[in-house]
Design an enzyme around this catalytic site. Structure first.
Site, PDB file in Angstrom:
ATOM      1  CG  PHE A  13      -0.889 -12.728  41.207  1.00 40.63           C
ATOM      2  CD1 PHE A  13      -0.928 -14.010  41.732  1.00 40.63           C
ATOM      3  CD2 PHE A  13      -1.368 -12.913  39.708  1.00 40.63           C
ATOM      4  CE1 PHE A  13      -1.333 -15.073  41.125  1.00 40.63           C
ATOM      5  CE2 PHE A  13      -1.842 -13.840  39.295  1.00 40.63           C
ATOM      6  CZ  PHE A  13      -1.988 -15.110  39.851  1.00 40.63           C
TER       7      PHE A  13
ATOM      8  CG  ASP B 237       1.655  -7.715  35.789  1.00 38.10           C
ATOM      9  OD1 ASP B 237       0.473  -7.562  35.003  1.00 38.10           O
ATOM     10  OD2 ASP B 237       1.709  -8.976  36.270  1.00 38.10           O
TER      11      ASP B 237
ATOM     12  CE  LYS C 140      -6.378 -10.558  35.630  1.00 41.62           C
ATOM     13  NZ  LYS C 140      -7.360 -11.552  35.824  1.00 41.62           N
TER      14      LYS C 140
END
Length: 401
Positions: free
Chosen positions: A136, A221, A250
């Site tokens: 993702f 990532d 995040k």
């Protein structure tokens, strides 16, 4: 005006299905809803609130900067952005930083940079991007296509091309796809949405070697694994592997939206003025909060504490499983933990999440059969114990149902 959960269904686009309660206050690892009911937070806003809710250091940074300067655009630079970039460069492999507003935007920038670098250095034919099934990387059309979950990218028309997907932790699968036409390999060192699945050290080392052989950039990532989540500032530090580009978001802002792409001088020079940009990226308000978050997390006290708290979680989950036998596997790194349900409860992770909320505990899912935990990195041990007790109550009811 009365604000209720039903208002969501009236005025919001229905791409989310939020819980029935509405939180209105948070402090540390606890939140309270409109009715005054308390919840222990093991979800962390999906690995975002790395220092819990309303941490005084972050609140102080926000209030201080709010009285100074909020926004300039990138026609000008600003002190908080430069200070944050310096800290990130000094504490990672990187030489240069690009700021965005989210993980998806950071990954978009990384992928565009990889394509531009390959085009400039090797020619138009070197454009293939390889990522991994169940990965993702965001919700922009480029990043969601690179992400290895077709359910998220199907149904929107023709997808960006020259993107292939290998199997995670299967180096032969990557070998079958990679070639001198590959410009980049993008990978999460631990798949988050895809099941809280860490890469093996041997696999990541082999990925690095294949990238070097074919002059392909390795993009990590670290949107979910970054800023202390694994017990290191960034997850790559758990492995003897250094990427060419790293993305982070995040937890970088501790709850305030910000993202960043980190890379080397040689690669960064291919994003010359005009090639990419962001109106809000690197704004002083976000960067001031992120600087406070990074400086607070990047200490031996917090990072070592992550590993100790992770062991409390694992020990607690093991005790629960001895009683109820609902988990086939508990895995992850640091305070990103996934509990995979047994075949008997396969597909019911969301039911476990709802049952936990009914007991006053917030957890996450990672797919249909995995309960995910991503709490504050500084969650008090007492809150871990209390939250696990609530989780056990939820499981007891699920088992009896």
């Amino acid at each position: 005006m009365q604000i209720t959960r039903s208002l969501f269904d009236e005025v919001m686009v229905p791409n989310y299905a939020p819980a029935k309660f509405i939180p209105v206050k948070g402090e540390g690892s606890r939140i309270w809803d409109q009715e005054g009911r308390e919840y222990i937070d093991f979800a962390g806003g999906i690995a975002v609130t790395c220092l819990g809710h309303c941490h005084p250091v972050l609140v102080g940074a926000l209030k201080d900067q709010a009285d100074k300067l909020w926004h300039l655009s990138n026609v000008l630079t600003n002190e908080p952005a430069l200070a944050l970039a310096k800290v990130l460069v000094d504490n990672t492999f990187a030489d240069k930083v690009y700021f965005a507003n989210s993980g998806g935007e950071s990954n978009e920038a990384a992928l565009k940079l990889a394509r531009r670098y390959a085009k400039n250095k090797y020619g138009e034919q070197k454009d293939q991007i390889i990522a991994f099934k169940q990965g993702f990387h965001g919700r922009t059309f480029f990043t969601v296509t690179v992400g290895g979950q077709p359910a998220y990218s199907d149904g929107f028309g023709p997808k960006p091309g020259a993107i292939e997907h290998a199997e995670f932790n299967n180096i032969d699968s990557l070998k079958a796809l990679i070639s001198d036409k590959t410009c980049a390999v993008m990978i999460e060192p631990m798949q988050g949405e895809g099941g809280v699945l860490p890469a093996t050290p041997e696999f990541l080392q082999a990925v690095r070697e294949l990238c070097d052989t074919h002059n392909a950039l390795l993009i990590f990532d670290e949107v979910q694994t970054g800023v202390g989540r694994t017990g290191k500032l960034y997850g790559y530090m758990q492995y003897n592997v250094v990427p060419d580009i790293l993305t982070t978001a995040k937890a970088l802002g501790g709850g305030f939206p910000i993202g960043a792409m980190l890379t080397t001088d040689d690669i960064a020079k291919h994003l010359v003025p005009g090639t990419h940009g962001s109106t809000y990226g690197g704004n002083p308000l976000a960067c001031a909060v992120a600087l406070a978050a990074v400086n607070t997390v990047n200490t031996p006290e917090v990072l070592d504490g992550v590993m100790a708290k992770a062991q409390l979680f694992r020990d607690g989950l093991a005790k629960i499983n001895e009683k109820y036998n609902v988990f086939a596997d508990v895995r992850g790194q640091g305070l990103l933990i996934g509990a995979e349900l047994t075949a008997q409860y396969s597909g019911k992770a969301r039911d476990f999440m709802v049952a936990a909320a009914d007991e006053g505990l917030m957890v996450l899912v990672a797919g249909a059969s995995i309960v995910r935990f991503a709490p504050s990195l500084v969650i008090p041990d007492a809150d871990i114990e209390a939250g696990l007790a609530r989780f056990e109550q939820a499981i007891a009811k699920m088992v009896k149902a």
